[in-house]
Design an enzyme around this catalytic site. Structure first.
Site, short mmCIF file in Angstrom:
data_model
loop_
_atom_site.label_atom_id
_atom_site.label_comp_id
_atom_site.label_asym_id
_atom_site.label_seq_id
_atom_site.Cartn_x
_atom_site.Cartn_y
_atom_site.Cartn_z
N LYS A 49 0.84 -1.21 0.00
CA LYS A 49 0.00 0.00 0.00
C LYS A 49 0.87 1.26 0.00
O LYS A 49 0.59 2.22 -0.71
CB LYS A 49 -0.96 -0.02 1.20
N GLN A 93 -4.01 -1.61 9.71
CA GLN A 93 -3.93 -2.93 9.08
C GLN A 93 -4.53 -3.99 10.01
O GLN A 93 -4.20 -4.04 11.19
CB GLN A 93 -2.46 -3.26 8.76
N ASP A 116 -10.30 3.59 4.67
CA ASP A 116 -10.41 2.15 4.47
C ASP A 116 -11.85 1.68 4.78
O ASP A 116 -12.17 0.51 4.60
CB ASP A 116 -9.40 1.44 5.40
#
Lengths: 277, 277
Positions: A49, A93, A116
């Site tokens: 990413k 994450q 996200d």
């Protein structure tokens, strides 16, 4: 491969907008990546990413935390990033180590920086058609369906999996586009017979080649959101390929779309926070 | 009639807890009811809820607002109640007039006082199995299934309707209890054939006698969450009665459970806000 191609288009557009953002503000869009512990797969995902950010001209700020981090310490770290005007998007994450209250951590990300799409407010925004960032994988799948020319309206979509960041938001996004949506999971009685009624199948179980070809209605659209060891998806690719009208490949299908959406949403967050159109 | 009976039990328990709350704090649990405009049906519902409060020893504070109220003014009124420590629960009667952003108003209710379970945070709490108050009608339906001895685990539940306070939270609560859940709506292709696959049907469409007997699988459990003019539900009662294993009546089924849950959650909110078990 529409996954890779669509992802490329979305990222090209994000890169252009990044240039424009810098011209207008003198700053770069910035994504903060928070990684707790040292799970190698998670570390790889974060690196991918950040590399993608670098390629598109997006800044990234990495916040590595030890595996022993408490929920309170993680929430504090996220809150610091939330309060920092130079950070436009925050990615935590997952999965985080088991002793951490992951939901509390996700919900510490303010909705405007939740690029996200993992927070409770973002989930409700998806469910109720309100402004907010969508969970990247389901949002990427919706864009992939668009790229394939598949209109979910009136179709029967079966989502296999009910996780908070994939199965459930997927169901909400399909419902918002007027699909009839069935959510299946490990406790579902006769899964094959339910899958057989589906016009659209989204496999999000995390078990290699779990969905068999004979489960599918001939002509079904099959989206494989799985990514298991050895680059294998959740759908038995060869079997399914003979019955499905469309079947997204692994790799090269859903995966690139997920990252592309993260980039797009990070840039969008930067524009919104700067009050620019 | 398990609806009426279960509702009675829940309310008896709420009345007992109310006495205990008063003994421990010197205060009564208090529900604020906010009514915008003068729709007669809404006025009746609010009156019923306030009467029920009075019978159980719960205080209620009525806040009537003119139909011309703006979103901002409504949010301000709700915020005032949110800040008032004497108010434990806030009910915004819906629907509100069309010019108001209902979602913004619902979301102005803090999660701890959202005893009607209509806010975005409450919705996410239902979806993710977190602490929070559930939307009263779907929560009442889950309790009704329990009263009937129906375990949704592994069953196929079909919810007809996808509203933010009924269809969608219903789907989330059934999913949390391990049902396989299908959400149908006005754009669903072949509704009868999908309903025919259901072990549990929840009708929440708001159309009198919309669900026909011949749509049902013999032995299905049918919950009628409709309440239309002339005391008619969403299910054709006589037809459905010959095929269903269980069919909740209208009136006397879901309706009393909805009010009972509102009372239970108001008392629970009071205890939580007082820091009492």
């Amino acid at each position: 491969m529409p996954g890779t191609e669509s992802a490329r288009e979305i990222m090209a557009c994000a890169a252009e907008r990044t240039v424009r953002f810098e011209q207008q503000t003198g700053e770069k869009p910035c994504l903060a990546t928070v990684l707790v512990g040292d799970d190698p797969a998670s570390a790889t995902y974060v690196r991918m990413k950040r590399n993608r950010c670098a390629k598109l001209g997006i800044e990234s700020r990495h916040v590595p935390l030890p595996a022993s981090t408490t929920t309170e310490a993680l929430v504090a770290a996220i809150t610091e990033l939330a309060d920092d005007p130079a950070v436009h998007g925050i990615l935590l994450q997952h999965p985080v180590p088991g002793h951490i209250d992951e939901r509390a951590a996700f919900d510490a990300i303010p909705v405007g920086k939740d690029v996200d799409g993992v927070g409770s407010s973002s989930f409700a925004a998806m469910a109720f058609g309100r402004d907010g960032f969508a969970s990247c994988t389901p949002a990427g799948i919706m864009r992939l369906l668009d790229a394939y020319g598949v209109d979910p309206s009136g179709k029967h979509a079966v989502v296999i999996g009910r996780s908070p960041i994939l199965g459930k938001p997927m169901a909400m996004l399909l419902l918002a586009r007027d699909a009839t949506v069935t959510v299946c999971h490990s406790k579902t009685g006769d899964l094959p017979s339910i899958v057989r009624t589906a016009d659209i199948v989204v496999a999000a179980v995390g078990k290699p080649e779990f969905v068999r070809g004979e489960w599918l209605k001939p002509g079904a659209v099959v989206v494989d959101a799985g990514y298991n060891e050895g680059n294998v998806g959740d759908v038995a690719f060869d079997e399914a390929g003979t019955r499905a009208q469309l079947l997204t490949p692994v790799p090269g299908g859903v995966g690139p779309m997920t990252i592309a959406l993260l980039m797009e949403q990070t840039v969008e967050a930067a524009f919104r926070q700067a009050g620019l159109p």
